[in-house]
Scaffold this motif. Sequence first.
Motif, short mmCIF file in Angstrom:
data_model
loop_
_atom_site.label_atom_id
_atom_site.label_comp_id
_atom_site.label_asym_id
_atom_site.label_seq_id
_atom_site.Cartn_x
_atom_site.Cartn_y
_atom_site.Cartn_z
N HIS A 15 41.69 40.18 34.62
CA HIS A 15 40.45 40.69 35.20
C HIS A 15 39.28 40.51 34.25
O HIS A 15 39.43 40.09 33.09
CB HIS A 15 40.61 42.18 35.55
N GLY A 16 38.09 40.87 34.73
CA GLY A 16 36.88 40.75 33.94
C GLY A 16 36.45 42.06 33.32
O GLY A 16 37.17 43.07 33.35
N MET A 24 42.40 43.05 40.81
CA MET A 24 42.75 41.65 41.02
C MET A 24 43.91 41.45 41.99
O MET A 24 44.38 40.33 42.18
CB MET A 24 43.10 41.01 39.67
N VAL A 27 43.77 38.55 44.51
CA VAL A 27 44.01 37.24 43.90
C VAL A 27 45.51 37.03 43.67
O VAL A 27 46.06 35.97 43.97
CB VAL A 27 43.24 37.10 42.58
N TYR A 85 39.17 35.82 35.36
CA TYR A 85 37.91 36.07 36.05
C TYR A 85 36.89 36.61 35.05
O TYR A 85 37.18 37.55 34.30
CB TYR A 85 38.11 37.07 37.18
N SER A 86 35.70 36.03 35.02
CA SER A 86 34.60 36.49 34.18
C SER A 86 35.08 36.64 32.74
O SER A 86 35.54 35.67 32.13
CB SER A 86 34.03 37.79 34.76
N THR A 108 39.11 29.39 34.97
CA THR A 108 38.19 30.52 34.87
C THR A 108 37.28 30.53 36.08
O THR A 108 37.04 29.51 36.72
CB THR A 108 37.33 30.45 33.60
N LEU A 109 36.75 31.70 36.36
CA LEU A 109 35.72 31.85 37.40
C LEU A 109 34.62 32.74 36.88
O LEU A 109 34.88 33.88 36.46
CB LEU A 109 36.30 32.45 38.68
N THR A 111 32.78 32.71 34.18
CA THR A 111 32.92 33.11 32.78
C THR A 111 31.72 32.67 31.96
O THR A 111 31.42 31.47 31.89
CB THR A 111 34.21 32.53 32.17
N HIS A 221 29.16 36.12 42.23
CA HIS A 221 29.92 36.52 41.04
C HIS A 221 30.97 37.59 41.32
O HIS A 221 32.11 37.45 40.83
CB HIS A 221 28.98 37.00 39.93
N ILE A 223 34.09 39.55 42.17
CA ILE A 223 35.38 39.04 42.64
C ILE A 223 35.69 39.57 44.04
O ILE A 223 36.38 38.90 44.83
CB ILE A 223 36.50 39.41 41.65
N ILE A 231 40.30 30.37 45.43
CA ILE A 231 40.72 30.49 44.04
C ILE A 231 42.19 30.11 43.89
O ILE A 231 42.56 29.37 42.96
CB ILE A 231 40.49 31.92 43.52
#
Length: 246
Positions: A15-16, A24, A27, A85-86, A108-109, A111, A221, A223, A231
């Motif tokens: 997670h971010g 998450m 996902v 993520y992030s 990554t997403l 980030t 941005h 999630i 994803i």
Amino acid sequence: MTAATPLVPAVVVVHGALGSARQMAPVVEALRALRQFADVVPMELPGHGETALATGQPFDMIVLADALGEAIARAGITRPLVFGYSMGGYVALVRELRAPGTIGGVVTLGTMLHWTPAIAARAAARLDANLIREKVPAFAATLAERHQGAGGWDTVLAHTARLLRQLGDAPVLTDETLALIHCPVHLLVGDRDDSVSLEETAHAASRLPHARASLLADTPHPIEKVDVGLIAREVRDLAQRLSTGG
């Protein structure tokens, strides 16, 4: 499994900032629904969600990255693919920098990979608990519920703000250190992401030896607003390249 059967790696989901493993879950479920991975493991960083920091343990990027390595070891998996993520993507890259060969590949997403004191100061300024209570009380309630096991959401906010300032003053990932990360990396950024730009993401990809950057259409941005099926497919694509040596 025969020698001719390509290895499909396990996936670890990270997670971010201000996030948790439970956040998450969509996902994780989307990845498991593909039925193409040996395992899909959600990982919760210390100081978040229901995972408290150990007594005396600092809340910094090295601690978070090392915790990812420990989680991989506990799960008994070898060189997994990590979706971060992030901030989770930053953590994954730092882990591979510190222990090359721990991770087979990283997706990554959203980030942020370019930190300066000014950027960090702006980001940290948004993590004021009183301001969040006043301006976005629903988000405050979500954070309060999410981080009950980590010392409370106001503590998580304060720790995160301090971490961001540390990254601004002394970023772990730089043009020089990115060049030392040799696992395949796919950096994703949404076209509606107001936190991270494609230009910054493409620059980071150009410094990584085996990386590419991609723009995701109609993707912001947060999630919670991302198409998790998209994803999952991006993670699957990198996994397939890993398994075939492509």
